[in-house]
Enzyme design. Structure first.
Site, PDB file in Angstrom:
ATOM      1  N   LYS A  63       0.825  -1.205   0.000  1.00 45.34           N
ATOM      2  CA  LYS A  63       0.000   0.000   0.000  1.00 45.34           C
ATOM      3  C   LYS A  63       0.863   1.260   0.000  1.00 45.34           C
ATOM      4  O   LYS A  63       0.606   2.192  -0.743  1.00 45.34           O
ATOM      5  CB  LYS A  63      -0.912   0.044   1.239  1.00 45.34           C
ATOM      6  CG  LYS A  63      -1.874  -1.108   1.362  1.00 45.34           C
ATOM      7  CD  LYS A  63      -2.839  -0.909   2.534  1.00 45.34           C
ATOM      8  CE  LYS A  63      -2.165  -0.820   3.889  1.00 45.34           C
ATOM      9  NZ  LYS A  63      -1.463  -2.039   4.306  1.00 45.34           N
ATOM     10  N   ARG A  92      -8.532   0.783  10.171  1.00 46.24           N
ATOM     11  CA  ARG A  92      -8.023  -0.560  10.450  1.00 46.24           C
ATOM     12  C   ARG A  92      -9.089  -1.443  11.088  1.00 46.24           C
ATOM     13  O   ARG A  92      -8.855  -2.618  11.306  1.00 46.24           O
ATOM     14  CB  ARG A  92      -6.878  -0.486  11.455  1.00 46.24           C
ATOM     15  CG  ARG A  92      -5.525  -0.099  10.930  1.00 46.24           C
ATOM     16  CD  ARG A  92      -4.899  -1.169  10.072  1.00 46.24           C
ATOM     17  NE  ARG A  92      -3.550  -1.540  10.430  1.00 46.24           N
ATOM     18  CZ  ARG A  92      -2.438  -0.906  10.064  1.00 46.24           C
ATOM     19  NH1 ARG A  92      -2.493   0.178   9.345  1.00 46.24           N
ATOM     20  NH2 ARG A  92      -1.266  -1.377  10.405  1.00 46.24           N
ATOM     21  N   ARG A 140      12.366  -2.088  10.497  1.00 48.62           N
ATOM     22  CA  ARG A 140      11.415  -1.548  11.475  1.00 48.62           C
ATOM     23  C   ARG A 140      11.265  -2.517  12.635  1.00 48.62           C
ATOM     24  O   ARG A 140      11.246  -3.723  12.444  1.00 48.62           O
ATOM     25  CB  ARG A 140      10.049  -1.365  10.804  1.00 48.62           C
ATOM     26  CG  ARG A 140       9.907  -0.036  10.125  1.00 48.62           C
ATOM     27  CD  ARG A 140       8.737   0.022   9.191  1.00 48.62           C
ATOM     28  NE  ARG A 140       7.489  -0.508   9.758  1.00 48.62           N
ATOM     29  CZ  ARG A 140       6.318  -0.427   9.122  1.00 48.62           C
ATOM     30  NH1 ARG A 140       6.230   0.148   7.952  1.00 48.62           N
ATOM     31  NH2 ARG A 140       5.232  -0.925   9.668  1.00 48.62           N
ATOM     32  N   ARG A 165       0.746  -8.991  13.566  1.00 48.22           N
ATOM     33  CA  ARG A 165       0.139  -7.957  12.713  1.00 48.22           C
ATOM     34  C   ARG A 165      -0.781  -8.583  11.666  1.00 48.22           C
ATOM     35  O   ARG A 165      -1.831  -8.037  11.347  1.00 48.22           O
ATOM     36  CB  ARG A 165       1.221  -7.114  12.034  1.00 48.22           C
ATOM     37  CG  ARG A 165       1.905  -6.175  13.020  1.00 48.22           C
ATOM     38  CD  ARG A 165       3.169  -5.595  12.439  1.00 48.22           C
ATOM     39  NE  ARG A 165       2.916  -4.727  11.310  1.00 48.22           N
ATOM     40  CZ  ARG A 165       3.811  -4.498  10.340  1.00 48.22           C
ATOM     41  NH1 ARG A 165       4.986  -5.101  10.358  1.00 48.22           N
ATOM     42  NH2 ARG A 165       3.524  -3.680   9.370  1.00 48.22           N
TER      43      ARG A 165
HETATM   44  P1  AMP Z   1       1.579   0.301   9.281  1.00 46.76           P
HETATM   45  O1  AMP Z   1       2.825   1.006   8.886  1.00 46.76           O
HETATM   46  O2  AMP Z   1       0.361   0.875   8.629  1.00 46.76           O
HETATM   47  O3  AMP Z   1       1.677  -1.193   9.093  1.00 46.76           O
HETATM   48  O4  AMP Z   1       1.367   0.546  10.859  1.00 46.76           O
HETATM   49  C1  AMP Z   1       2.310   0.138  11.803  1.00 46.76           C
HETATM   50  C2  AMP Z   1       1.672   0.034  13.181  1.00 46.76           C
HETATM   51  O5  AMP Z   1       1.136   1.305  13.547  1.00 46.76           O
HETATM   52  C3  AMP Z   1       0.490  -0.924  13.267  1.00 46.76           C
HETATM   53  O6  AMP Z   1       0.894  -2.260  13.493  1.00 46.76           O
HETATM   54  C4  AMP Z   1      -0.277  -0.346  14.449  1.00 46.76           C
HETATM   55  O7  AMP Z   1       0.338  -0.665  15.681  1.00 46.76           O
HETATM   56  C5  AMP Z   1      -0.110   1.146  14.245  1.00 46.76           C
HETATM   57  N1  AMP Z   1      -1.193   1.689  13.392  1.00 46.76           N
HETATM   58  C6  AMP Z   1      -1.088   2.216  12.137  1.00 46.76           C
HETATM   59  N2  AMP Z   1      -2.273   2.608  11.669  1.00 46.76           N
HETATM   60  C7  AMP Z   1      -3.185   2.324  12.639  1.00 46.76           C
HETATM   61  C8  AMP Z   1      -4.582   2.481  12.763  1.00 46.76           C
HETATM   62  N3  AMP Z   1      -5.344   2.998  11.765  1.00 46.76           N
HETATM   63  N4  AMP Z   1      -5.175   2.094  13.922  1.00 46.76           N
HETATM   64  C9  AMP Z   1      -4.455   1.566  14.933  1.00 46.76           C
HETATM   65  N5  AMP Z   1      -3.130   1.370  14.888  1.00 46.76           N
HETATM   66  C10 AMP Z   1      -2.482   1.748  13.752  1.00 46.76           C
END
Ligand code: AMP
Length: 216
Positions: free
Chosen positions: A13, A88, A160, A171
């Site tokens: 994405k 999410r 990361r 995740r």
């Molecule tokens: P991502 O880079 O989008 O995979 O996000 C990394 C981490 O940030 C996720 O595993 C969550 O812990 C947190 N996170 C990101 N977006 C959200 C969201 N919309 N709601 C809750 N936690 C989020």
């Protein structure tokens, strides 16, 4: 265009969103990026978020929704936006609909980027990001010319914290349980489109653009 990108962690994405920004000139709103910046800056919000992120869990809705609301109210979102990593779960999706209805700018497209589980694992465990310019690499699929060094700016590449194997499993579980139901949610609203997220990045991008251009 007002777009939500759906898809599991590692579906690409973020990569596609960055290409969409260039082509359509609309901002990407990545809650993951916003939260990582807050963590790096050591803000109180960042400190709260980090404990959830390191475990692969979702940060509480109250925190994330506030961040998105604030970002959406900025001027550059008037011409459209690409939400990446938000919503999410159903509660975030419902709140988003309310907020956007109040702003008179409802979503036009929810695009699901579909990728097989095994490929997701390799993409996530192999992912490396540049500390300086955020350029992304993958040690299996798109390695840098020199190990650990960014081709673009010479910055140091890092993994990361939440891309470690145990966290990744969590995740993906969280995605299946909480985020995947949004595919149905948007299908019922009639704005869902799906794209195959496996294979060549440019080809996937071309397919996404076709969908967007048909809607315009
Ligand atoms: P991502 O880079 O989008 O995979 O996000 C990394 C981490 O940030 C996720 O595993 C969550 O812990 C947190 N996170 C990101 N977006 C959200 C969201 N919309 N709601 C809750 N936690 C989020």
């Amino acid at each position: 265009m007002r777009i939500v990108l759906l898809g599991a962690p590692g579906a690409g994405k973020g990569t596609q969103a960055k290409k969409l920004i260039e082509k359509y000139g609309i901002p990407q709103i990545s809650t993951g990026d916003i939260l990582r910046k807050a963590v790096a800056d050591g803000t109180p919000l960042g400190k709260e978020a980090k404990s959830y992120m390191d475990k692969g869990e979702l940060v509480p809705d109250s925190v994330v929704i506030g961040l998105v609301k604030e970002r959406l109210s900025q001027d550059d979102c008037k011409k459209g936006f690409i939400l990446d990593g938000f919503p999410r779960n159903t509660s975030q999706a419902e709140t988003l609909d309310q907020v956007l209805a109040e702003m008179n700018m409802p979503l036009q497209l929810a695009l699901s980027v579909d990728v097989d589980f095994d490929i997701l694992m390799k993409r996530l465990t192999g992912r490396r990001t540049c500390k300086q310019c955020n350029q992304m690499y993958n040690i299996y699929f798109s390695p840098p010319k020199k190990e650990g060094v960014c081709d673009k700016c010479g910055g140091e590449l890092y993994q990361r914290d939440d891309d470690k194997e145990e966290t990744i499993k969590k995740r993906l579980e969280v995605y299946e349980a909480q985020t995947a139901p949004l595919i149905d949610y948007y299908e019922k609203k009639g704005i869902l489109r799906r794209v195959n997220g496996e294979g060549d990045i440019e080809e996937i991008f071309a397919n996404i653009c076709k969908i967007i251009d048909e809607l315009k």
